[in-house]
Motif scaffolding. Structure first.
Motif, short mmCIF file in Angstrom:
data_model
loop_
_atom_site.label_atom_id
_atom_site.label_comp_id
_atom_site.label_asym_id
_atom_site.label_seq_id
_atom_site.Cartn_x
_atom_site.Cartn_y
_atom_site.Cartn_z
N GLN A 289 -28.42 -2.75 -38.87
CA GLN A 289 -28.36 -2.81 -37.42
C GLN A 289 -26.95 -3.00 -36.91
O GLN A 289 -26.64 -2.66 -35.79
CB GLN A 289 -29.25 -3.96 -36.93
CG GLN A 289 -30.73 -3.71 -37.16
CD GLN A 289 -31.56 -4.91 -36.78
OE1 GLN A 289 -31.04 -5.92 -36.31
NE2 GLN A 289 -32.87 -4.81 -36.97
N HIS A 290 -26.10 -3.58 -37.76
CA HIS A 290 -24.74 -3.85 -37.32
C HIS A 290 -23.74 -2.88 -37.92
O HIS A 290 -22.55 -3.13 -37.90
CB HIS A 290 -24.36 -5.28 -37.69
CG HIS A 290 -25.23 -6.32 -37.05
ND1 HIS A 290 -25.02 -6.79 -35.79
CD2 HIS A 290 -26.35 -6.95 -37.51
CE1 HIS A 290 -25.94 -7.69 -35.48
NE2 HIS A 290 -26.76 -7.80 -36.51
N ARG A 291 -24.22 -1.78 -38.45
CA ARG A 291 -23.31 -0.77 -38.99
C ARG A 291 -23.66 0.57 -38.36
O ARG A 291 -24.69 1.17 -38.69
CB ARG A 291 -23.39 -0.69 -40.51
CG ARG A 291 -22.91 -1.96 -41.21
CD ARG A 291 -22.84 -1.74 -42.70
NE ARG A 291 -21.88 -0.71 -43.05
CZ ARG A 291 -20.60 -0.96 -43.33
NH1 ARG A 291 -20.14 -2.19 -43.29
NH2 ARG A 291 -19.79 0.02 -43.65
N GLN A 292 -22.84 1.00 -37.43
CA GLN A 292 -23.10 2.23 -36.70
C GLN A 292 -22.00 3.26 -36.92
O GLN A 292 -21.88 4.20 -36.16
CB GLN A 292 -23.22 1.91 -35.19
CG GLN A 292 -24.28 0.89 -34.85
CD GLN A 292 -25.67 1.37 -35.18
OE1 GLN A 292 -25.93 2.57 -35.22
NE2 GLN A 292 -26.59 0.43 -35.42
N ASP A 293 -21.18 3.09 -37.98
CA ASP A 293 -20.09 4.02 -38.20
C ASP A 293 -20.60 5.23 -38.98
O ASP A 293 -21.76 5.33 -39.35
CB ASP A 293 -18.93 3.35 -38.93
CG ASP A 293 -19.39 2.66 -40.21
OD1 ASP A 293 -20.59 2.82 -40.56
OD2 ASP A 293 -18.59 1.97 -40.85
N ILE A 294 -19.71 6.13 -39.27
CA ILE A 294 -20.09 7.39 -39.91
C ILE A 294 -20.41 7.20 -41.38
O ILE A 294 -21.01 8.07 -42.01
CB ILE A 294 -18.97 8.44 -39.74
CG1 ILE A 294 -17.67 7.91 -40.35
CG2 ILE A 294 -18.76 8.78 -38.27
CD1 ILE A 294 -16.53 8.93 -40.34
N ASN A 295 -20.03 6.09 -41.96
CA ASN A 295 -20.27 5.86 -43.38
C ASN A 295 -21.57 5.10 -43.65
O ASN A 295 -21.77 4.63 -44.76
CB ASN A 295 -19.10 5.06 -43.98
CG ASN A 295 -17.80 5.85 -43.95
OD1 ASN A 295 -17.80 7.05 -44.16
ND2 ASN A 295 -16.70 5.16 -43.66
N VAL A 296 -22.42 4.97 -42.64
CA VAL A 296 -23.64 4.19 -42.83
C VAL A 296 -24.55 4.83 -43.88
O VAL A 296 -25.22 4.13 -44.65
CB VAL A 296 -24.37 4.01 -41.49
CG1 VAL A 296 -24.84 5.35 -40.93
CG2 VAL A 296 -25.54 3.05 -41.64
N LEU A 297 -24.59 6.17 -43.94
CA LEU A 297 -25.46 6.84 -44.91
C LEU A 297 -25.02 6.54 -46.33
O LEU A 297 -25.86 6.21 -47.20
CB LEU A 297 -25.45 8.35 -44.66
CG LEU A 297 -26.30 9.20 -45.61
CD1 LEU A 297 -27.76 8.80 -45.52
CD2 LEU A 297 -26.12 10.68 -45.31
N ALA A 298 -23.72 6.64 -46.59
CA ALA A 298 -23.22 6.33 -47.93
C ALA A 298 -23.46 4.87 -48.26
O ALA A 298 -23.84 4.53 -49.39
CB ALA A 298 -21.73 6.65 -48.01
N TRP A 299 -23.27 4.01 -47.29
CA TRP A 299 -23.49 2.57 -47.52
C TRP A 299 -24.94 2.29 -47.86
O TRP A 299 -25.23 1.51 -48.77
CB TRP A 299 -23.06 1.81 -46.26
CG TRP A 299 -23.21 0.33 -46.37
CD1 TRP A 299 -22.31 -0.56 -46.88
CD2 TRP A 299 -24.34 -0.44 -45.94
NE1 TRP A 299 -22.80 -1.83 -46.80
CE2 TRP A 299 -24.04 -1.79 -46.23
CE3 TRP A 299 -25.55 -0.13 -45.34
CZ2 TRP A 299 -24.93 -2.82 -45.94
CZ3 TRP A 299 -26.44 -1.15 -45.05
CH2 TRP A 299 -26.13 -2.48 -45.35
N VAL A 300 -25.88 2.92 -47.16
CA VAL A 300 -27.31 2.70 -47.42
C VAL A 300 -27.69 3.18 -48.81
O VAL A 300 -28.44 2.51 -49.54
CB VAL A 300 -28.16 3.40 -46.34
CG1 VAL A 300 -29.62 3.49 -46.76
CG2 VAL A 300 -28.04 2.66 -45.02
N ASN A 301 -27.19 4.33 -49.23
CA ASN A 301 -27.50 4.84 -50.57
C ASN A 301 -26.98 3.91 -51.65
O ASN A 301 -27.67 3.63 -52.64
CB ASN A 301 -26.90 6.24 -50.75
CG ASN A 301 -27.69 7.31 -50.03
OD1 ASN A 301 -28.89 7.16 -49.81
ND2 ASN A 301 -27.01 8.37 -49.62
#
Length: 602
Positions: A390-402
């Motif tokens: 919820q507190h990560r809205q940058d463009i790297n959120v997909l990589a972070w989630v994986n």
């Protein structure tokens, strides 16, 4: 008159007992001879196994050292060397939280191991018939529980503290103080756990399972509250400066001055600090004060343990072993009937063996309480992990989630490896003492091992699958990633179960009755190290190709260097590699276990 004579005779017998010093010398001679005999047996008959375990343990220690060194180097680069404004606060926060967690684990592990040594050991039954003080028996068993419960603490803490000393260029007395600080710290929670064990068994022998369950539930509730407060952030960005300040304040209870973990942390920080030009500033003297505080408290709790042991042990032992037996029910419990229906495809004898192991698991509070604590805490973490997103809205959120999703999968696998080492690996060793019962049954020996393997694989898959799918749902990953994670989870359960059952049959220990000591031996350590390597290889074989494949698909990026077809081929080869690796670590130990178990004579 007759009563007076018996009393006087009893007092005469007490006076004829050896002195405390002589009694202690006899028990130390006994322990030295036992240790020497065991080491001689290991190096004479198990050189390859011993050298392999020692080598893998050294590699594991070096890996932890490198990891901690890089971590402290990063921290020092951000907050400065000792003496800087934020260095003491940051490192003290890390140390106190780390040692506070280990302090609680030492309390539980020492109490659990001491329970097995004092109340469920044939050697202790023999010692109770000899003219030995009860406090000496308690101390003799406590020394074993101290060793088996604290070796993990030294394995984790020693590379961390040595790496910190090297990074901050600590003076020589930092390393001189280090062994005394660690040993005296470990002694305090271990004695507290032993005292709690004695009081618990003496007061509530019939309700000990309920009490253990309540304590486990309270720990989960307290941990849930701490996690919820830590992640309940409205105005601060996650991992930002404001978040760190709030987290530092919320975990202020770990820095209370009366806690041994705080004494240890302050002693280490003072010893690592360089002397200033102020004549009154003597870091080595301040660190020595904390060492004296730890030593004095360790000796104080040592005296309390001896007093409580001499006062309560014998009566609690008789109270526990003379309790009225429950009336046996010939009919099968409802949960066993459900288990039987779920196993309808298996042979009848295998079903009964699995139901027997499942029933023993339910009746042992040590097993299900630890299971509840660790998996309950993981479930709380996974239930709140969506707060990070919820507190990560940058463009790297997909990589972070994986990345986080696969890290969560690795954590579940590592937790599962500790349980298979602690509870599944000792099953064959514990079965050997009653093997004469199984030998009279119309079943083959291979069916016993198959029953252990299927019980471990099926029993571990469901909770692990629930944890992994909960993490994936909270992270909102795609359905394809969820399927891959569930497949890897199944492979981990099969591989870890096959490894634990196979190695347990290859390297049984029929002389030891405590599962904790069996798991802490060379075979258990080898199983744990090989399990960790298997988990890391399994996750790496799928994490990297899966990460790049779904990143390329969801971001609609088609590169000439790595086409989408090559990424799919890479992912497919990774999954095939996982299957082959799982088959290797499952079949090879099980086949060796079958051969060793067929030749077993007990």
């Amino acid at each position: 008159m007759e009563s007076d004579l018996s009393t006087s005779d009893y007092l005469d017998q007490i006076e004829r007992l050896p002195t405390h010093e002589r009694e202690g010398q006899l028990f130390w001679k006994l322990r030295i001879r036992e240790t020497r005999s065991q080491l001689r047996h290991l190096f004479a008959n198990s050189r390859l196994r011993t050298s392999l375990v020692i080598s893998l343990s050294i590699v594991f220690w070096i890996g932890l050292f490198v990891l901690f060194y890089l971590g402290f180097d990063f921290v020092v680069g951000q907050v400065g060397l000792p003496g800087a404004t934020y260095h003491a606060q940051t490192v003290q926060f890390v140390f106190t939280l780390f040692f506070m967690s280990l302090q609680i684990m030492l309390i539980f592990s020492s109490g659990i191991i001491l329970y097995g040594g004092l109340y469920a050991s044939n050697e202790t039954n023999h010692l109770l018939t000899l003219p030995i003080r009860d406090s000496r028996i308690v101390l003799y068993r406590f020394q074993e529980s101290l060793f088996f419960s604290s070796w993990g603490f030294f394995l984790l803490a020693s590379p961390m503290l040595i790496a910190y000393g090297i990074v901050v260029s600590a003076p020589w007395y930092y390393y001189a103080y280090l062994p005394g600080l660690m040993i005296s710290f470990a002694y305090i929670p271990c004695t507290i756990g032993a005292i709690i064990c004695l009081i618990l068994i003496s007061r509530v022998p019939h309700l000990r399972r309920i009490v253990v369950g309540i304590i486990a539930l309270l720990i989960v509730v307290v941990a849930y509250t701490s996690i919820w407060r830590t992640l309940d952030i409205k105005d601060a960005d996650l991992l930002g400066a404001a978040w760190f300040k709030q987290t530092f304040r919320r975990f202020e209870f770990t820095r209370e001055e009366w806690l041994p973990s705080t004494w240890l942390s302050n002693g280490l920080l003072e010893a690592a600090r360089e002397e200033t030009f102020d004549p009154g500033d003597l870091p080595w003297f301040e660190s020595g004060k904390y060492l004296i505080v730890l030593l004095s408290n360790a000796m104080f709790f040592h005296v309390i343990l001896l007093w409580v042991g001499g006062l309560l042990y014998r009566s609690s032992y008789y109270g526990l072993n003379s309790r009225q037996a429950r009336q046996t029910h010939l009919r099968m419990a409802w949960i066993d009937r459900i288990t039987e229906k779920l196993l309808w495809l298996l042979p009848r004898e295998t079903q009964l063996l699995i139901i027997k192991d499942f029933r023993m698991f339910r009746r042992d509070p040590v097993q299900w309480s630890q299971f509840l604590i660790f998996f309950g805490l993981l479930m709380l973490y996974f239930a709140n992990i969506d707060r990070f997103r919820q507190h990560r809205q940058d463009i790297n959120v997909l990589a972070w989630v994986n990345i986080v999703s696969f890290l969560n999968l690795a954590v579940v696998g590592l937790i599962l490896s500790t349980f298979t080492t602690r509870f599944i690996y000792p099953l064959i060793s514990l079965e050997g003492r009653r093997f004469w019962i199984l030998g009279r049954l119309p079943i083959e020996r291979d069916a016993i091992l198959w029953g252990k393997f299927l019980f471990a694989a099926s029993g571990s898959w469901l909770p692990c699958a629930i944890l992994v799918v909960s993490s994936d749902i909270m992270l909102r990953v795609s359905i394809q990633v969820i399927v891959i994670h569930q497949f890897i989870c199944l492979m981990l359960c099969i591989g870890l179960s096959g490894m634990a059952v196979g190695l347990g049959a290859i390297m049984p220990d029929f002389r030891e009755q405590s599962p904790s000591k069996i798991a802490a031996g060379f075979g258990g350590t080898l199983n744990l190290v090989l399990s960790a390597i298997f988990i890391l290889l399994t996750v790496l074989l799928t994490a990297l190709p899966c990460h790049f494949y779904f990143m390329a698909n969801e971001s609609k990026l088609q590169t000439q260097m790595i086409p989408a077809g090559n990424l799919l081929l890479w992912l497919s080869l990774g999954l095939i590699g996982v299957v082959l690796l799982t088959a290797l670590v499952t079949i090879v130990p099980l086949m060796g276990g079958f051969r060793a178990f067929r030749k077993l004579e007990v």
